[in-house]
Write a protein that holds these residues in place. Sequence first.
Motif, PDB file in Angstrom:
ATOM      1  N   GLU A   1       0.812  -1.213   0.000  1.00  0.00           N
ATOM      2  CA  GLU A   1       0.000   0.000   0.000  1.00  0.00           C
ATOM      3  C   GLU A   1       0.850   1.270   0.000  1.00  0.00           C
ATOM      4  O   GLU A   1       0.410   2.319   0.456  1.00  0.00           O
ATOM      5  CB  GLU A   1      -0.942  -0.006   1.198  1.00  0.00           C
ATOM      6  CG  GLU A   1      -1.960  -1.112   1.127  1.00  0.00           C
ATOM      7  CD  GLU A   1      -2.961  -1.050   2.257  1.00  0.00           C
ATOM      8  OE1 GLU A   1      -2.950  -0.068   3.018  1.00  0.00           O
ATOM      9  OE2 GLU A   1      -3.753  -1.981   2.375  1.00  0.00           O
ATOM     10  N   GLU A   2       2.048   1.208  -0.568  1.00  0.00           N
ATOM     11  CA  GLU A   2       2.949   2.352  -0.568  1.00  0.00           C
ATOM     12  C   GLU A   2       2.336   3.586  -1.236  1.00  0.00           C
ATOM     13  O   GLU A   2       2.551   4.702  -0.804  1.00  0.00           O
ATOM     14  CB  GLU A   2       4.248   1.964  -1.292  1.00  0.00           C
ATOM     15  CG  GLU A   2       5.277   3.064  -1.333  1.00  0.00           C
ATOM     16  CD  GLU A   2       6.548   2.613  -2.027  1.00  0.00           C
ATOM     17  OE1 GLU A   2       7.093   3.422  -2.788  1.00  0.00           O
ATOM     18  OE2 GLU A   2       6.974   1.460  -1.816  1.00  0.00           O
ATOM     19  N   ARG A   3       1.550   3.406  -2.306  1.00  0.00           N
ATOM     20  CA  ARG A   3       0.974   4.534  -3.039  1.00  0.00           C
ATOM     21  C   ARG A   3      -0.366   5.003  -2.476  1.00  0.00           C
ATOM     22  O   ARG A   3      -0.883   6.011  -2.918  1.00  0.00           O
ATOM     23  CB  ARG A   3       0.802   4.179  -4.515  1.00  0.00           C
ATOM     24  CG  ARG A   3       2.062   4.070  -5.308  1.00  0.00           C
ATOM     25  CD  ARG A   3       2.573   5.392  -5.781  1.00  0.00           C
ATOM     26  NE  ARG A   3       1.573   6.031  -6.629  1.00  0.00           N
ATOM     27  CZ  ARG A   3       1.654   7.273  -7.033  1.00  0.00           C
ATOM     28  NH1 ARG A   3       2.670   8.014  -6.706  1.00  0.00           N
ATOM     29  NH2 ARG A   3       0.718   7.805  -7.782  1.00  0.00           N
ATOM     30  N   TRP A   4      -0.941   4.289  -1.511  1.00  0.00           N
ATOM     31  CA  TRP A   4      -2.254   4.690  -1.003  1.00  0.00           C
ATOM     32  C   TRP A   4      -2.270   6.114  -0.458  1.00  0.00           C
ATOM     33  O   TRP A   4      -3.227   6.846  -0.728  1.00  0.00           O
ATOM     34  CB  TRP A   4      -2.784   3.706   0.027  1.00  0.00           C
ATOM     35  CG  TRP A   4      -4.109   4.172   0.541  1.00  0.00           C
ATOM     36  CD1 TRP A   4      -4.396   4.603   1.791  1.00  0.00           C
ATOM     37  CD2 TRP A   4      -5.320   4.327  -0.212  1.00  0.00           C
ATOM     38  NE1 TRP A   4      -5.710   4.995   1.877  1.00  0.00           N
ATOM     39  CE2 TRP A   4      -6.305   4.849   0.654  1.00  0.00           C
ATOM     40  CE3 TRP A   4      -5.667   4.087  -1.526  1.00  0.00           C
ATOM     41  CZ2 TRP A   4      -7.598   5.113   0.248  1.00  0.00           C
ATOM     42  CZ3 TRP A   4      -6.962   4.352  -1.941  1.00  0.00           C
ATOM     43  CH2 TRP A   4      -7.912   4.856  -1.050  1.00  0.00           C
ATOM     44  N   PRO A   5      -1.257   6.579   0.273  1.00  0.00           N
ATOM     45  CA  PRO A   5      -1.310   7.961   0.768  1.00  0.00           C
ATOM     46  C   PRO A   5      -1.499   8.993  -0.349  1.00  0.00           C
ATOM     47  O   PRO A   5      -2.233   9.970  -0.180  1.00  0.00           O
ATOM     48  CB  PRO A   5       0.027   8.142   1.485  1.00  0.00           C
ATOM     49  CG  PRO A   5       0.373   6.764   1.945  1.00  0.00           C
ATOM     50  CD  PRO A   5      -0.090   5.858   0.818  1.00  0.00           C
ATOM     51  N   SER A   6      -0.879   8.777  -1.505  1.00  0.00           N
ATOM     52  CA  SER A   6      -1.047   9.700  -2.619  1.00  0.00           C
ATOM     53  C   SER A   6      -2.484   9.676  -3.134  1.00  0.00           C
ATOM     54  O   SER A   6      -3.083  10.718  -3.399  1.00  0.00           O
ATOM     55  CB  SER A   6      -0.072   9.350  -3.746  1.00  0.00           C
ATOM     56  OG  SER A   6      -0.250  10.225  -4.834  1.00  0.00           O
ATOM     57  N   PHE A   7      -3.061   8.482  -3.281  1.00  0.00           N
ATOM     58  CA  PHE A   7      -4.457   8.378  -3.702  1.00  0.00           C
ATOM     59  C   PHE A   7      -5.376   9.009  -2.662  1.00  0.00           C
ATOM     60  O   PHE A   7      -6.335   9.697  -3.007  1.00  0.00           O
ATOM     61  CB  PHE A   7      -4.859   6.914  -3.938  1.00  0.00           C
ATOM     62  CG  PHE A   7      -4.635   6.475  -5.342  1.00  0.00           C
ATOM     63  CD1 PHE A   7      -3.421   5.952  -5.723  1.00  0.00           C
ATOM     64  CD2 PHE A   7      -5.629   6.605  -6.287  1.00  0.00           C
ATOM     65  CE1 PHE A   7      -3.193   5.552  -7.029  1.00  0.00           C
ATOM     66  CE2 PHE A   7      -5.426   6.203  -7.589  1.00  0.00           C
ATOM     67  CZ  PHE A   7      -4.201   5.679  -7.971  1.00  0.00           C
ATOM     68  N   SER A   8      -5.098   8.773  -1.413  1.00  0.00           N
ATOM     69  CA  SER A   8      -5.917   9.342  -0.340  1.00  0.00           C
ATOM     70  C   SER A   8      -5.908  10.865  -0.407  1.00  0.00           C
ATOM     71  O   SER A   8      -6.944  11.514  -0.252  1.00  0.00           O
ATOM     72  CB  SER A   8      -5.410   8.850   1.018  1.00  0.00           C
ATOM     73  OG  SER A   8      -6.212   9.344   2.052  1.00  0.00           O
ATOM     74  N   GLU A   9      -4.752  11.443  -0.673  1.00  0.00           N
ATOM     75  CA  GLU A   9      -4.658  12.907  -0.814  1.00  0.00           C
ATOM     76  C   GLU A   9      -5.454  13.388  -2.016  1.00  0.00           C
ATOM     77  O   GLU A   9      -6.119  14.427  -1.949  1.00  0.00           O
ATOM     78  CB  GLU A   9      -3.194  13.331  -0.947  1.00  0.00           C
ATOM     79  CG  GLU A   9      -2.414  13.217   0.341  1.00  0.00           C
ATOM     80  CD  GLU A   9      -0.931  13.526   0.162  1.00  0.00           C
ATOM     81  OE1 GLU A   9      -0.551  14.122  -0.888  1.00  0.00           O
ATOM     82  OE2 GLU A   9      -0.153  13.170   1.065  1.00  0.00           O
ATOM     83  N   SER A  10      -5.391  12.641  -3.130  1.00  0.00           N
ATOM     84  CA  SER A  10      -6.169  13.022  -4.318  1.00  0.00           C
ATOM     85  C   SER A  10      -7.667  12.945  -4.047  1.00  0.00           C
ATOM     86  O   SER A  10      -8.435  13.798  -4.502  1.00  0.00           O
ATOM     87  CB  SER A  10      -5.814  12.119  -5.507  1.00  0.00           C
ATOM     88  OG  SER A  10      -4.508  12.362  -5.946  1.00  0.00           O
ATOM     89  N   ILE A  11      -8.088  11.922  -3.298  1.00  0.00           N
ATOM     90  CA  ILE A  11      -9.509  11.788  -2.944  1.00  0.00           C
ATOM     91  C   ILE A  11      -9.934  12.947  -2.054  1.00  0.00           C
ATOM     92  O   ILE A  11     -10.971  13.575  -2.286  1.00  0.00           O
ATOM     93  CB  ILE A  11      -9.777  10.428  -2.257  1.00  0.00           C
ATOM     94  CG1 ILE A  11      -9.567   9.291  -3.257  1.00  0.00           C
ATOM     95  CG2 ILE A  11     -11.179  10.385  -1.650  1.00  0.00           C
ATOM     96  CD1 ILE A  11      -9.472   7.920  -2.626  1.00  0.00           C
ATOM     97  N   ASP A  12      -9.143  13.240  -1.035  1.00  0.00           N
ATOM     98  CA  ASP A  12      -9.453  14.368  -0.147  1.00  0.00           C
ATOM     99  C   ASP A  12      -9.522  15.669  -0.928  1.00  0.00           C
ATOM    100  O   ASP A  12     -10.417  16.493  -0.716  1.00  0.00           O
ATOM    101  CB  ASP A  12      -8.417  14.479   0.977  1.00  0.00           C
ATOM    102  CG  ASP A  12      -8.502  13.349   1.983  1.00  0.00           C
ATOM    103  OD1 ASP A  12      -9.530  12.626   2.004  1.00  0.00           O
ATOM    104  OD2 ASP A  12      -7.529  13.173   2.746  1.00  0.00           O
ATOM    105  N   SER A  13      -8.577  15.866  -1.838  1.00  0.00           N
ATOM    106  CA  SER A  13      -8.557  17.069  -2.660  1.00  0.00           C
ATOM    107  C   SER A  13      -9.806  17.151  -3.535  1.00  0.00           C
ATOM    108  O   SER A  13     -10.440  18.198  -3.643  1.00  0.00           O
ATOM    109  CB  SER A  13      -7.293  17.082  -3.530  1.00  0.00           C
ATOM    110  OG  SER A  13      -7.340  18.137  -4.457  1.00  0.00           O
ATOM    111  N   TRP A  14     -10.170  16.017  -4.152  1.00  0.00           N
ATOM    112  CA  TRP A  14     -11.360  16.011  -5.002  1.00  0.00           C
ATOM    113  C   TRP A  14     -12.611  16.348  -4.193  1.00  0.00           C
ATOM    114  O   TRP A  14     -13.431  17.168  -4.616  1.00  0.00           O
ATOM    115  CB  TRP A  14     -11.534  14.645  -5.692  1.00  0.00           C
ATOM    116  CG  TRP A  14     -12.650  14.692  -6.677  1.00  0.00           C
ATOM    117  CD1 TRP A  14     -12.576  15.065  -7.970  1.00  0.00           C
ATOM    118  CD2 TRP A  14     -14.028  14.413  -6.415  1.00  0.00           C
ATOM    119  NE1 TRP A  14     -13.830  15.039  -8.540  1.00  0.00           N
ATOM    120  CE2 TRP A  14     -14.721  14.648  -7.615  1.00  0.00           C
ATOM    121  CE3 TRP A  14     -14.736  14.000  -5.290  1.00  0.00           C
ATOM    122  CZ2 TRP A  14     -16.094  14.472  -7.712  1.00  0.00           C
ATOM    123  CZ3 TRP A  14     -16.100  13.822  -5.388  1.00  0.00           C
ATOM    124  CH2 TRP A  14     -16.767  14.050  -6.587  1.00  0.00           C
TER     125      TRP A  14
END
Length: 156
Positions: free
Chosen positions: A74-87
């Motif tokens: 799950e190394e990339r999950w934090p980046s996706f989580s930030e994109s979701i929060d931003s969206w």
Amino acid sequence: MGDWFETIADVDATAEEADRLGAEVLSWLVEQGIVMAGVNGLNVVTGRAAFYSTGVDRVVCPHCQSAIVDQDDEERWPSFSESIDSWCAGGSGVESCPHCGKSTGLNEWHWSPPWGFGYLGFEFWNWPPLDPGFIADVGNLLGHRVVTHPAERSSG
């Protein structure tokens, strides 16, 4: 026995049309005798939202088919989580693939289990599993692409 829900999310509805489309689908559901005018375990959600019922097992790039997030790494999950929060806060919801470099909107990635990002969703609480024909009928009525999420059962 706990509560559970299943969601149909319209990932193409705009903010301007979400309320109208939500009301049209609700009216159709009442006309068909599927729900009565009232709650009946149905929650119509309008406004910018992430629609999901469980965590993410895997996210795959639609361009190069590389698994960016998976249940083992799950190394990339934090980046996706930030994109979701931003969206959800009004941002673009675009994420770049570290393998091919292409930037892609959140709804274009292949999510397992399915996730959707949009302005309109229908949460069916404590219903039996939704029939694929019913899901198709709702999508046809909306005239948009829909994403469905499997029932999530919680204790309580």
